[in-house]
Design an enzyme around this catalytic site. Structure first.
Site, mmCIF file in Angstrom:
data_model
loop_
_atom_site.group_PDB
_atom_site.id
_atom_site.type_symbol
_atom_site.label_atom_id
_atom_site.label_comp_id
_atom_site.label_asym_id
_atom_site.label_seq_id
_atom_site.Cartn_x
_atom_site.Cartn_y
_atom_site.Cartn_z
ATOM 1 N N SER A 141 0.831 -1.203 0.000
ATOM 2 C CA SER A 141 0.000 0.000 0.000
ATOM 3 C C SER A 141 0.860 1.245 0.000
ATOM 4 C CB SER A 141 -0.945 -0.005 1.204
ATOM 5 O OG SER A 141 -0.240 -0.271 2.377
ATOM 6 N N HIS A 162 -2.315 -2.649 -6.346
ATOM 7 C CA HIS A 162 -2.822 -2.346 -5.000
ATOM 8 C C HIS A 162 -4.343 -2.519 -4.948
ATOM 9 C CE1 HIS A 162 -3.442 0.815 -1.626
ATOM 10 N NE2 HIS A 162 -3.377 -0.402 -1.127
ATOM 11 N N GLU A 174 -5.424 -0.135 -7.911
ATOM 12 C CA GLU A 174 -4.501 0.938 -8.258
ATOM 13 C C GLU A 174 -3.251 0.263 -8.829
ATOM 14 O OE1 GLU A 174 -3.231 4.850 -5.660
ATOM 15 O OE2 GLU A 174 -3.434 2.957 -4.627
ATOM 16 N N ASN A 212 -3.728 6.361 -1.013
ATOM 17 C CA ASN A 212 -3.248 6.614 0.348
ATOM 18 C C ASN A 212 -2.588 7.985 0.501
ATOM 19 O OD1 ASN A 212 -4.234 4.384 1.673
ATOM 20 N ND2 ASN A 212 -2.558 3.087 0.953
HETATM 21 N N1 CAA Z 1 -17.533 -10.924 0.447
HETATM 22 C C1 CAA Z 1 -18.792 -10.863 -0.049
HETATM 23 N N2 CAA Z 1 -19.698 -9.952 0.390
HETATM 24 C C2 CAA Z 1 -19.311 -9.070 1.345
HETATM 25 C C3 CAA Z 1 -17.995 -9.095 1.892
HETATM 26 C C4 CAA Z 1 -17.092 -10.068 1.406
HETATM 27 N N3 CAA Z 1 -15.831 -10.141 1.836
HETATM 28 N N4 CAA Z 1 -17.905 -8.081 2.823
HETATM 29 C C5 CAA Z 1 -19.086 -7.464 2.835
HETATM 30 N N5 CAA Z 1 -19.939 -8.054 1.954
HETATM 31 C C6 CAA Z 1 -21.294 -7.632 1.601
HETATM 32 C C7 CAA Z 1 -22.317 -8.011 2.663
HETATM 33 O O1 CAA Z 1 -22.826 -9.304 2.462
HETATM 34 C C8 CAA Z 1 -23.398 -6.954 2.424
HETATM 35 O O2 CAA Z 1 -24.146 -7.247 1.272
HETATM 36 P P1 CAA Z 1 -25.703 -6.737 1.142
HETATM 37 O O3 CAA Z 1 -25.702 -5.258 1.288
HETATM 38 O O4 CAA Z 1 -26.113 -7.207 -0.222
HETATM 39 O O5 CAA Z 1 -26.403 -7.450 2.276
HETATM 40 C C9 CAA Z 1 -22.590 -5.709 2.053
HETATM 41 O O6 CAA Z 1 -21.315 -6.202 1.569
HETATM 42 C C10 CAA Z 1 -22.432 -4.833 3.248
HETATM 43 O O7 CAA Z 1 -21.819 -5.591 4.276
HETATM 44 P P2 CAA Z 1 -22.257 -5.550 5.827
HETATM 45 O O8 CAA Z 1 -23.692 -5.109 5.945
HETATM 46 O O9 CAA Z 1 -21.850 -6.828 6.476
HETATM 47 O O10 CAA Z 1 -21.301 -4.492 6.506
HETATM 48 P P3 CAA Z 1 -21.092 -2.995 6.167
HETATM 49 O O11 CAA Z 1 -22.375 -2.270 6.006
HETATM 50 O O12 CAA Z 1 -20.116 -2.506 7.174
HETATM 51 O O13 CAA Z 1 -20.386 -2.978 4.735
HETATM 52 C C11 CAA Z 1 -18.286 -2.755 3.682
HETATM 53 C C12 CAA Z 1 -19.175 -3.663 4.505
HETATM 54 C C13 CAA Z 1 -18.979 -2.449 2.357
HETATM 55 C C14 CAA Z 1 -16.999 -3.492 3.423
HETATM 56 C C15 CAA Z 1 -18.095 -1.441 4.477
HETATM 57 O O14 CAA Z 1 -17.650 -1.773 5.768
HETATM 58 C C16 CAA Z 1 -17.128 -0.481 3.837
HETATM 59 O O15 CAA Z 1 -17.463 0.230 2.896
HETATM 60 N N6 CAA Z 1 -15.900 -0.406 4.404
HETATM 61 C C17 CAA Z 1 -14.861 0.492 3.925
HETATM 62 C C18 CAA Z 1 -14.250 -0.053 2.719
HETATM 63 C C19 CAA Z 1 -13.117 0.814 2.249
HETATM 64 O O16 CAA Z 1 -13.203 2.027 2.187
HETATM 65 N N7 CAA Z 1 -12.036 0.156 1.858
HETATM 66 C C20 CAA Z 1 -10.881 0.816 1.380
HETATM 67 C C21 CAA Z 1 -9.976 1.057 2.513
HETATM 68 S S1 CAA Z 1 -8.490 1.812 1.950
HETATM 69 C C22 CAA Z 1 -7.574 0.525 1.406
HETATM 70 O O17 CAA Z 1 -7.913 -0.624 1.419
HETATM 71 C C23 CAA Z 1 -6.237 0.936 0.908
HETATM 72 C C24 CAA Z 1 -5.140 0.807 1.881
HETATM 73 O O18 CAA Z 1 -4.030 0.575 1.428
HETATM 74 C C25 CAA Z 1 -5.297 1.051 3.298
#
Ligand code: CAA
Length: 304
Positions: A141, A162, A174, A212
């Protein structure tokens, strides 16, 4: 260790993404590291019909990754987001504890912890066992792709890929071009990401790349806002969520990513860009020193 297939079925998954002809050059893809990122990458590769060899030093980690993949595939299948039965997808994933079992791969994606020493050691070993045509990609990352590439004899075939967490859900990959990455390597990597159903952006190799470089200073500033007593965590998050249409506030997102990861990336930005505006917030450091790393430890800015 012998390669193990989780199922004997080998049906191909359909893909709507545009895939140029030369993508056929990437028939078998290795993934090193069976954590959250590596497991997710292996899953989405298998979903797109690619044969995967997933490697990790820890056999328990491999078992856990297969279980997580199975659960995730099950959810996607139930919702009609996956047309193929999960066991058929998992049938394309073989697991191993030995890097030498990746010798038949056309591309290997490394997704181990953000330790440059560990990554370098793995890339050197892969460089020695892989065929000359094989590509190497890192899911780092923030570590410099050019520096990692220079530890191998195939810097032209080395690239950054990424993925965002959770890999099966997030749309973006990315792609980071190192100083010597060839156009062919870039095109192949982009085609693979598209075949996996992802959208790509291309970044030059500078600290933090695109996502990032912009996301982490915002999260860091949220910690300063909290440290200076300007607002409560709930108000900081609600302000950014409702006021700027972000799906979750920066402190909630930091807990989701892991506060240790956020701190490590801020250190890379601070050191790599040499500007005091990137100095990690002391409150972020304090949470990490306390072991309150976010969701994964049950406690970060919030308790889970
Ligand atoms: N596989 C399949 N489905 C999944 C899943 C997975 N691994 N994780 C979540 N889901 C699905 C759930 O089943 C659910 O589906 P429905 O809406 O159809 O029921 C949906 O995704 C939402 O999940 P949850 O209701 O369980 O939980 P939530 O509302 O918290 O959503 C999330 C989960 C979409 C992942 C949400 O937590 C989110 O948007 N998180 C932030 C994600 C993000 O911004 N990631 C980038 C971070 S930065 C990065 O990664 C770069 C770095 O280098 C740091």
């Amino acid at each position: 260790m012998t390669l193990k297939s989780t199922s004997s079925e080998t049906t191909s998954a359909g893909s709507k993404a545009h895939t140029p002809a030369n993508i056929d050059a990437l028939r078998t893809v290795g993934v090193v590291g069976a954590g959250q990122m590596g497991g997710g990458i292996a899953q989405v590769l298998a979903q797109s019909g690619v044969n995967v060899v997933l490697s990790d030093v820890n056999p328990e980690g491999l078992k856990k990754a297969l279980l997580t993949m199975d659960r995730s595939l099950g959810k996607l299948f139930e919702k009609g987001k996956l047309s193929e039965h999960p066991p058929a997808v998992l049938g394309r994933v073989k697991t191993t504890t030995s890097l030498s079992d990746l010798a038949g791969c056309d591309l290997v994606i490394e997704a181990v912890n953000e330790s440059e020493e560990l990554k370098t050691r793995i890339f050197k070993e892969l460089d020695a066992v892989l065929p000359p045509h094989a590509l190497l990609a890192s899911n780092t990352s923030s570590l410099p792709i050019t520096r990692l590439a220079s530890t191998t004899k195939r810097a032209d075939k080395f690239i950054g890929m990424h993925f965002m967490n959770p890999v099966p859900i997030m749309e973006l990959v990315e792609i980071i071009r190192g100083h010597s990455t060839s156009d062919e390597t870039y095109e192949l990597t982009r085609s693979l990401a598209e075949k996996m159903g992802k959208k790509t952006v291309c970044s030059q190799d500078f600290p933090g790349f695109i996502v990032n470089r912009i996301l982490m200073p915002m999260i860091n500033e949220a910690f300063y806002t909290l440290m200076e007593g300007i607002a409560s965590p709930a108000d900081i998050d609600a302000g950014m969520k409702l006021g700027t249409n972000q799906p979750m506030g920066p402190l909630t997102l930091a807990d989701f990513i892991g506060l240790d990861t956020c701190l490590a990336i801020m250190k890379v930005l601070h050191e790599g860009l040499g500007d005091s505006k990137y100095r990690p917030c002391p409150l972020l450091r304090k949470y990490v020193e306390a072991g309150h790393l976010g969701r994964k430890t049950g406690r970060g800015v919030y308790a889970y």
